[in-house]
Write a protein that holds these residues in place. Structure first.
Motif, PDB file in Angstrom:
ATOM      1  N   PHE A   6       0.824  -1.395   0.022  1.00  0.00           N
ATOM      2  CA  PHE A   6       0.130   0.101  -0.046  1.00  0.00           C
ATOM      3  C   PHE A   6       0.600   1.429   0.024  1.00  0.00           C
ATOM      4  CE2 PHE A   6      -2.186   3.145   2.184  1.00  0.00           C
ATOM      5  CZ  PHE A   6      -3.128   3.738   1.667  1.00  0.00           C
ATOM      6  N   LYS A   7       1.886   1.313   0.699  1.00  0.00           N
ATOM      7  CA  LYS A   7       2.900   2.475   1.141  1.00  0.00           C
ATOM      8  C   LYS A   7       3.495   2.500  -0.850  1.00  0.00           C
ATOM      9  CE  LYS A   7       5.209   1.308   4.593  1.00  0.00           C
ATOM     10  NZ  LYS A   7       6.491   1.805   4.777  1.00  0.00           N
ATOM     11  N   GLN A   8       3.845   1.615  -1.077  1.00  0.00           N
ATOM     12  CA  GLN A   8       4.765   1.646  -1.878  1.00  0.00           C
ATOM     13  C   GLN A   8       3.149   2.036  -3.181  1.00  0.00           C
ATOM     14  OE1 GLN A   8       6.741  -1.298  -3.772  1.00  0.00           O
ATOM     15  NE2 GLN A   8       5.641  -1.409  -5.975  1.00  0.00           N
ATOM     16  N   LYS A   9       2.575   1.754  -3.657  1.00  0.00           N
ATOM     17  CA  LYS A   9       0.791   2.801  -4.247  1.00  0.00           C
ATOM     18  C   LYS A   9       1.129   3.947  -4.072  1.00  0.00           C
ATOM     19  CE  LYS A   9      -1.371  -0.918  -5.881  1.00  0.00           C
ATOM     20  NZ  LYS A   9      -2.766  -2.322  -5.431  1.00  0.00           N
ATOM     21  N   VAL A  10       0.769   4.580  -2.827  1.00  0.00           N
ATOM     22  CA  VAL A  10       0.984   5.930  -2.424  1.00  0.00           C
ATOM     23  C   VAL A  10       1.677   6.196  -3.600  1.00  0.00           C
ATOM     24  CG1 VAL A  10       0.990   7.151  -0.322  1.00  0.00           C
ATOM     25  CG2 VAL A  10      -0.606   5.172  -0.667  1.00  0.00           C
ATOM     26  N   PHE A  11       2.991   6.239  -2.573  1.00  0.00           N
ATOM     27  CA  PHE A  11       4.173   6.486  -3.119  1.00  0.00           C
ATOM     28  C   PHE A  11       4.485   6.177  -4.409  1.00  0.00           C
ATOM     29  CE2 PHE A  11       8.828   6.493  -4.287  1.00  0.00           C
ATOM     30  CZ  PHE A  11       8.959   7.909  -4.578  1.00  0.00           C
ATOM     31  N   PHE A  12       3.913   5.695  -5.223  1.00  0.00           N
ATOM     32  CA  PHE A  12       3.854   6.105  -6.781  1.00  0.00           C
ATOM     33  C   PHE A  12       3.190   6.653  -6.861  1.00  0.00           C
ATOM     34  CE2 PHE A  12       6.437   1.260  -8.477  1.00  0.00           C
ATOM     35  CZ  PHE A  12       7.483   1.735  -6.814  1.00  0.00           C
ATOM     36  N   ARG A  16       4.358   9.750  -9.559  1.00  0.00           N
ATOM     37  CA  ARG A  16       2.951   9.962 -11.620  1.00  0.00           C
ATOM     38  C   ARG A  16       3.171  11.038 -11.452  1.00  0.00           C
ATOM     39  NH1 ARG A  16       2.340   3.973 -10.719  1.00  0.00           N
ATOM     40  NH2 ARG A  16       3.682   3.357 -12.571  1.00  0.00           N
ATOM     41  N   VAL A  17       2.252  11.810 -10.310  1.00  0.00           N
ATOM     42  CA  VAL A  17       1.250  13.248  -9.855  1.00  0.00           C
ATOM     43  C   VAL A  17       2.645  14.524  -9.871  1.00  0.00           C
ATOM     44  CG1 VAL A  17      -0.775  14.111  -8.746  1.00  0.00           C
ATOM     45  CG2 VAL A  17      -0.880  11.858  -8.986  1.00  0.00           C
ATOM     46  N   SER A  18       2.833  14.325  -9.523  1.00  0.00           N
ATOM     47  CA  SER A  18       4.183  15.050  -9.562  1.00  0.00           C
ATOM     48  C   SER A  18       4.588  15.445 -11.169  1.00  0.00           C
ATOM     49  CB  SER A  18       5.091  15.253  -8.162  1.00  0.00           C
ATOM     50  OG  SER A  18       6.116  13.968  -8.995  1.00  0.00           O
ATOM     51  N   ALA A  19       4.922  13.717 -11.452  1.00  0.00           N
ATOM     52  CA  ALA A  19       5.854  13.966 -12.371  1.00  0.00           C
ATOM     53  C   ALA A  19       4.982  14.473 -14.054  1.00  0.00           C
ATOM     54  CB  ALA A  19       6.645  12.606 -13.668  1.00  0.00           C
TER      55      ALA A  19
ATOM     56  N   VAL B  76      12.573  17.031  -7.720  1.00  0.00           N
ATOM     57  CA  VAL B  76      13.579  15.265  -6.911  1.00  0.00           C
ATOM     58  C   VAL B  76      12.718  14.169  -7.439  1.00  0.00           C
ATOM     59  CG1 VAL B  76      13.733  13.929  -4.952  1.00  0.00           C
ATOM     60  CG2 VAL B  76      14.764  16.544  -5.180  1.00  0.00           C
ATOM     61  N   LEU B  77      11.170  14.593  -7.306  1.00  0.00           N
ATOM     62  CA  LEU B  77      10.154  13.246  -8.102  1.00  0.00           C
ATOM     63  C   LEU B  77      10.162  12.779  -9.652  1.00  0.00           C
ATOM     64  CD1 LEU B  77       7.043  14.166  -4.752  1.00  0.00           C
ATOM     65  CD2 LEU B  77       9.010  12.152  -4.636  1.00  0.00           C
ATOM     66  N   SER B  78      10.115  14.105  -9.505  1.00  0.00           N
ATOM     67  CA  SER B  78       9.612  13.779 -10.813  1.00  0.00           C
ATOM     68  C   SER B  78      11.235  12.934 -11.689  1.00  0.00           C
ATOM     69  CB  SER B  78      10.000  15.138 -11.920  1.00  0.00           C
ATOM     70  OG  SER B  78       9.056  16.205 -11.396  1.00  0.00           O
ATOM     71  N   ALA B  79      12.174  13.589 -10.960  1.00  0.00           N
ATOM     72  CA  ALA B  79      13.066  12.822 -10.721  1.00  0.00           C
ATOM     73  C   ALA B  79      13.963  11.070 -10.801  1.00  0.00           C
ATOM     74  CB  ALA B  79      15.052  13.244 -10.426  1.00  0.00           C
ATOM     75  N   ILE B  80      13.381  11.068  -9.634  1.00  0.00           N
ATOM     76  CA  ILE B  80      12.887   9.295  -9.946  1.00  0.00           C
ATOM     77  C   ILE B  80      11.695   9.612 -10.086  1.00  0.00           C
ATOM     78  CG2 ILE B  80      12.205   7.713  -7.182  1.00  0.00           C
ATOM     79  CD1 ILE B  80      12.908   9.839  -5.345  1.00  0.00           C
ATOM     80  N   SER B 149      15.691  18.491 -11.326  1.00  0.00           N
ATOM     81  CA  SER B 149      15.522  17.048 -11.878  1.00  0.00           C
ATOM     82  C   SER B 149      16.442  16.466 -12.910  1.00  0.00           C
ATOM     83  CB  SER B 149      14.375  17.786 -12.588  1.00  0.00           C
ATOM     84  OG  SER B 149      13.958  15.997 -13.850  1.00  0.00           O
ATOM     85  N   SER B 150      17.448  17.231 -13.403  1.00  0.00           N
ATOM     86  CA  SER B 150      18.210  16.062 -14.418  1.00  0.00           C
ATOM     87  C   SER B 150      19.528  15.409 -13.779  1.00  0.00           C
ATOM     88  CB  SER B 150      18.586  17.156 -15.234  1.00  0.00           C
ATOM     89  OG  SER B 150      19.345  18.460 -15.324  1.00  0.00           O
TER      90      SER B 150
END
Lengths: 284, 283
Positions: A6-12, A16-19, B76-80, B149-150
């Protein structure tokens, strides 16, 4: 176990949302500029000088000025940058000198653009009496993009396999000839990529040319490198802040910005495409 | 021969120092270093003028700080995501998009802050002006994200594959591997990325010139206008009479800015060398 997944799902989900947020804002931003700017752009806009105290007309002098400044900057930075990279990658032995040069290049890359502007003002405009002109601006921009070119060229040179050099040297070719005939041609696409990125950077910078080259408005086109010029980024700044008709000239501002962004991102895209082509093609 | 050309970068750096000091130091005939740095009043055109750049320094740090709060997690999160999680196809799209952001001219982002963000902020929060710390921080964050990020991404890629395999072999989930193995191993690179991103934000000129509002006073809330150092230099150099005290004071502000960013860069360089991973044998 479930909790761990569950933690992994939340983190991913979070990353994903931030990217996606990042990519979406960039995309939306570009679409927004395009929609607002495209209406202003026509043949007249690109080929006419501004009229009626910059409330009508086009951006041709600014376009031309940016072209001169950028061309000048790359003429200055490319030979210096490639030669520096050749030294760092082919001749230098790891040690104090290389370490100092590398720190110097990194620090130069970190100097704020406005400080480059002050430097250009102090050295070229005032001390060398060039005045505010294409030459001063191009020199300032040239030094600004020097670290970019050194970095990219060095990476390109280092990517040429050591066996190429050994094969050439083994045939009795001199070191200089090896660099000229074997190493440089193989590194050329990479160096090109770096130079194109440098061009893109130089074309978009405003702060370094504010005191060294850019004119608010010039009616005549430059005839020598000692003339002041208009430049696209500075023109955007002037239209957006200094005019008395800021609201009425919004469409001109968006049009100018769209041309500037298209120019700079177009240049960058060329570099990105060349680079991914090299990565696919050249697997030594 | 090539050595001499390679030294050009050092030479230019030296010239920058020389000319900044040559044009900036004369101000200290008029005002002491302490009063210049910590003076609370920046009224360069008053009679008598006062040249205290403390409000400008606070302004610079305020926008940089809030921009970092936005940019560090996002970068950082985008980089990960790009380095560890994204499928190859999405990676191929994301990387160039972020690079495009890095290539956007700062004047364009500044314009966006002025023409779009400022009116929106003003209406939403019912403010006297939308040109303030919040606006500048948001726009600056977008300038710092590509840097963060990069470089973080490169650091994440540099973590040896064996680390991951060892972690998976012990039964760790992907998240646990990322959070407890990969990120800690890449931490020096990520720190470098953050510092360089902040250096970029503190030295950025056009954005703060256009959207920070320009009030040369120590801010009391995040909705106050500020006048960061680069904005002050860019806005006033055109009007300052040649080699007047005002002109010297602006160059001296440039010295402060230069030393600050130099410190950031040297610190980043120090961290990345001190804690450099050399293969998997060092841990």
């Amino acid at each position: 176990m479930r909790w761990r997944y569950f933690k992994q799902k939340v983190f991913f989900l979070t990353i994903r949302v931030s990217a996606i947020f990042l990519a979406a804002s960039i995309a939306l931003f570009l679409v927004y500029l395009f929609v607002n700017g495209i209406g202003a752009i026509n043949w007249e806009f690109l080929t006419q000088p501004p009229r009626d105290s910059m409330t009508k007309g086009g951006i041709m002098p600014a376009l031309l000025g940016t072209f001169y400044l950028t061309a000048g900057a790359i003429i200055i930075a490319l030979p210096l940058g490639v030669a520096s990279a050749i030294y760092l990658s082919e001749y230098a032995k790891q040690g104090a000198t290389v370490r100092i040069i590398r720190i110097g290049v990194n620090c130069l890359a970190g100097v704020p653009s406005i400080v480059f502007g002050l430097f250009g003002l102090g050295l070229f405009v005032v001390f060398l009496h060039f005045g505010s002109c294409i030459l001063s601006g191009a020199l300032t921009l040239g030094f600004l993009i020097l670290p970019t070119i050194i970095g990219a060229s060095e990476e390109a040179l280092k990517a040429v396999p050591q066996t190429f050099r050994e094969a050439s040297l083994g045939l009795g070719v001199s070191k200089w000839q090896t660099i000229l005939r074997i190493v440089l041609p193989n590194a050329l696409p990479g160096i090109l990529t770096g130079s194109i990125l440098g061009i893109g950077r130089a074309a978009g910078e405003t702060a370094p040319i504010m005191f060294t080259a850019a004119a608010f408005f010039t009616a005549k086109l430059p005839t020598s490198i000692f003339d002041e010029v208009m430049a696209l980024p500075y023109h955007v700044y002037v239209l957006a802040t200094a005019g008395t008709h800021i609201e009425e000239t919004r469409h001109l501002q968006y049009g100018t910005i769209l041309v500037l962004v298209a120019l700079v991102l177009g240049i960058d895209l060329i570099a990105i495409v060349i680079r991914s082509y090299i990565r696919k093609k050249k697997r030594w | 021969m090539f050595l001499f050309i390679a030294l050009v970068s050092i030479f230019v750096l030296g010239l920058i120092v020389v000319f900044l000091f040559m044009e900036g130091l004369p101000i200290f005939k008029v005002i002491s270093l302490g009063h210049f740095l910590f003076g609370l009043e920046w009224y360069p055109t008053y009679e008598p003028p006062s040249f205290g750049i403390w409000p400008l320094i606070v302004g610079s740090f305020a926008v940089t700080f809030f921009a970092s709060i936005i940019a560090i997690p996002l970068g950082v999160l985008s980089a990960i995501y790009i380095a560890e999680v994204a499928p190859p196809l999405i990676k191929e799209i994301f990387k160039p998009v972020i690079e495009l952001l890095a290539g956007l001219p700062s004047v364009v982002l500044g314009f966006f802050g002025m023409a779009v963000l400022a009116p929106w902020l003003q209406e939403t929060f019912d403010l006297p002006t939308g040109l303030n710390i919040v606006n500048a921080s948001i726009v600056l964050a977008f300038m710092a994200v590509p840097t963060i990020s990069s470089i973080s991404e490169d650091a994440l890629y540099a973590v040896p594959q064996e680390f991951k395999e060892a972690s998976y072999a012990l039964g760790a989930t992907r998240f646990e591997t990322i959070a407890k193995v990969i990120v800690p191993a890449a931490l020096s690179g990520i720190s470098t990325a953050v510092i360089l991103g902040m250096a970029r934000a503190i030295g950025e000129t056009m954005v703060v010139l256009m959207v920070a509002g320009g009030a040369a006073a120590v801010p009391e809330s995040i909705f106050d206008s500020v006048r960061p150092m680069p904005a002050s230099i860019a806005a006033e150099m055109g009007e300052a009479p040649f080699r007047s005290d005002h002109y010297y004071a602006l160059f001296a502000t440039g010295i402060v800015l230069f030393i600050l960013t130099l410190a950031f860069n040297l610190f980043a360089d120090y961290i990345s060398h001190k804690f450099k991973e050399v293969g998997s044998a060092t841990l």
